[in-house]
Structure formats: C-alpha cells, structure tokens
Design an enzyme around this catalytic site. Sequence first.
Site, short mmCIF file in Angstrom:
data_model
loop_
_atom_site.label_atom_id
_atom_site.label_comp_id
_atom_site.label_asym_id
_atom_site.label_seq_id
_atom_site.Cartn_x
_atom_site.Cartn_y
_atom_site.Cartn_z
CB CYS A 86 -1.01 0.04 1.15
SG CYS A 86 -0.17 0.06 2.88
CG HIS A 111 -4.68 -0.05 3.73
ND1 HIS A 111 -3.96 -0.74 3.11
CD2 HIS A 111 -5.70 0.23 2.97
CE1 HIS A 111 -4.43 -0.89 1.79
NE2 HIS A 111 -5.24 -0.26 1.85
CG HIS A 113 -6.77 0.20 -1.67
ND1 HIS A 113 -6.95 -0.19 -0.55
CD2 HIS A 113 -7.70 -0.24 -2.52
CE1 HIS A 113 -8.01 -0.84 -0.67
NE2 HIS A 113 -8.36 -0.91 -1.98
#
Length: 390
Positions: free
Chosen positions: A302, A350, A362
């Site tokens: 990420c 994240h 993402h």
Amino acid sequence: MASHRKSRTPGTRVAGIRTPALATAALTSVALLSQTADAAPGDDRPSLEEVEKKVGDLYRQAESATEKYNAAKEKTTKQRKRVDTLLDDVAQRTQKLNEARAELGSYAAAQYRTGAGMPDTATFLLAETPQDVFDQRQVLDRMTGRQKAAVDDYVTQQTETMKKRQEATESLRTLTETQGDLKTAKATVQKKLADARELLSKLTAEEKARLAAIEKRKQEEAARKAAELARQQAAQEQAREEAAQQSGDTSESSGSGSTGSVDTPPADSSYAAKAEKALAFARAQIGKPYVWGATGPGSYDCSGLTQAAWKAAGVSLPRTTYDQVNAGTTVPVSQAQPGDLVFFYDDVTHVGIYIGNGMMIHAPKPGTYVREESIYYDGDSAIHSIVRPA
C-alpha cells in the site's frame, strides 16, 4: 377365548408411517444435524463470521508487520551504507597511518645506524595510544623539524583512525540490531499470512460462497457511502461557486465582498496539477499484484504504491504509512481532493490515494491486485485521516 394379539407399543411403524413419538425424535435429530452442519467435526469450529473477522484481523496484523518491515529495511539500507562508508574511511586512514609509521621508522633506523643515542622516533612507534605519545613530548625537543612534523602526522592519523574504527564498530552493532528487527518483522508477516491461508483452506465450497456474498454486501454498502460522499462534496462545490459569484456581485455593487460560511476552499491549481500526475501513475498500476514490501514496478504494497505515485509527480514521500501520515496537511473527509492520501485504522497501517467521489486507488492485501475501491471498504470507523501531501 382370549386374544393372542399383542398391543402395539408407541413408536412402531404402521403402513410406512411413524407414530408421533418416533416422528418427534426424527425431527429433533434433523434439527441437531442442521445446527451442527457448519461446525462438524467438532463443536469448537469457529462460525463463518468468526473466520471472516479472524482472517481480516490477520491481514491487518500482517500489514502492520509489513510497515515495520519496510521501516526496518529502509533503516538497514541506510545503516549498511553508513557502515560501508566508515569502513572505506578506516581503510584509507589505516593506509595513511602506515605511511606515517613508515616515515617515523626511517628516522628511527637512521638514528640507530648513526649511533645517535636513543632512537627518539622509535619511542613513538612503540606507543600504543595517542596518550602514550603525548606523555613523551619531552623527546620532541631533541628532534629536527622534519621529525617533529612526522610525529605530528603520525599522532593525527593514529587519533583519527582509532576514532573511525570506533564509529565503524558502533555502526556495525546498530546494523546487526536493524537486521534483527528486519528478520523479526519478516517472520511475523509470513506467520500471519500463513495463519490466514490455513483458516481459509478449511472452509467448504459452500462456506466460501457465503463468505463471498458477505464481502459483496460490504462492497455494496461501501459504494453507497461513497456515492453519498460524492453528493456531499458536489453540494459543497456548488456552495463555493455560488458564494464566489455572490461575492463578485456584491463587490461590483458595494465594493465589499463576502465569501459566506462555506467550508475550506479546495486545493490550489499547483496541487491539482501534481495530483493529476500522481493519479495517472496510480491508474497505470491497476491490476498489478499486492506484494508485501514491494515498491514497484511490477508489484506494490500500500505505501509503496502511494510513494511511487507521488514520486511520479515530483514529490518525495517517506516509505512507511507511519511517516507518510505526517508528510502533509490533514483535512476532513468531506474536503478530500483527488491526490490526497487516505489512511486507515488506529495504528495507521494502510493507505490509498483518493481519486474523488468517495473512491481511491490502493493495493489492498495479499492475494489481491491494485484496484479502485470505496474509501469505506472496511466501514466508516476504519478511516483514520486524510492527508494532503503537497
């Protein structure tokens, strides 16, 4: 004459039909089997909802460990470069020290051959530390200018060499520690992912289908919330435009303008231009696999994706989510602009890059690919913050 026919006991079969006693028992058995169908072979088997939650937790723990791995890897890389630089420096200084020692040795040999009494320069060669040399400074009075210069050079090289060797030793110790952190984080990631795979492998085909249905419902709810945010942002944009128009009309008539009580204005054109480049890069990565610790070009995690996207726009972001979250200005979710970074969970493990209308690009988790998804993919409470990085 007494009848020899035996009376039927409750529960025997008559013309293929069970009596109420056996029917009740059969229904009870069916109910019990139905209740335990998802739990066979033992009562301790977790429910599907528990499996889903556990797998989700394991993935988040793996992502947290991944960010720790990324931080340790970055620190290890920097530390290794520092160690290499120091070792090169030590080697160069050792060479200079040997040259200075050789020059002093030549003076000592000459003094010995000519019988000039005690070989004064040899005294310095026997000294083990700079302090030993300084303790013998009275010898300098019996030396020539060139000898004194040679001694000074030797002392300087010896002092600097010992200093650099000490720095190199400490840096090597730090490198060993960071390599240990890197190894620990890597093992943690692998363990969490293995545990998640093991849980999923125990599901039946029917359970996997039900799990997929649950995930689909979550995505539908996330899409609904994204659409709601898009409507809210559109209304705010319209309010800003109307306020700007009203301000212009007022200034023309009275010379005094007012912007009204609208929210914070959107990002400036400079940011929008950079964000457009970052988003173009991110879109080009859609479909590439998530791989923990990866920074491209074939795969990403990420924070590796967001770092690479903004690098394409000329903006340098830190490697980890922990640092990226502090690399800009925090804005409300309702004021999110394309290019902003969306961070998730209390431990900030994240991140995605906002593209507008409640959506982001993402790299979700192991086993998935870079994709567009609602910022509400894991619920409202999962969103930690929105950060504008440039």
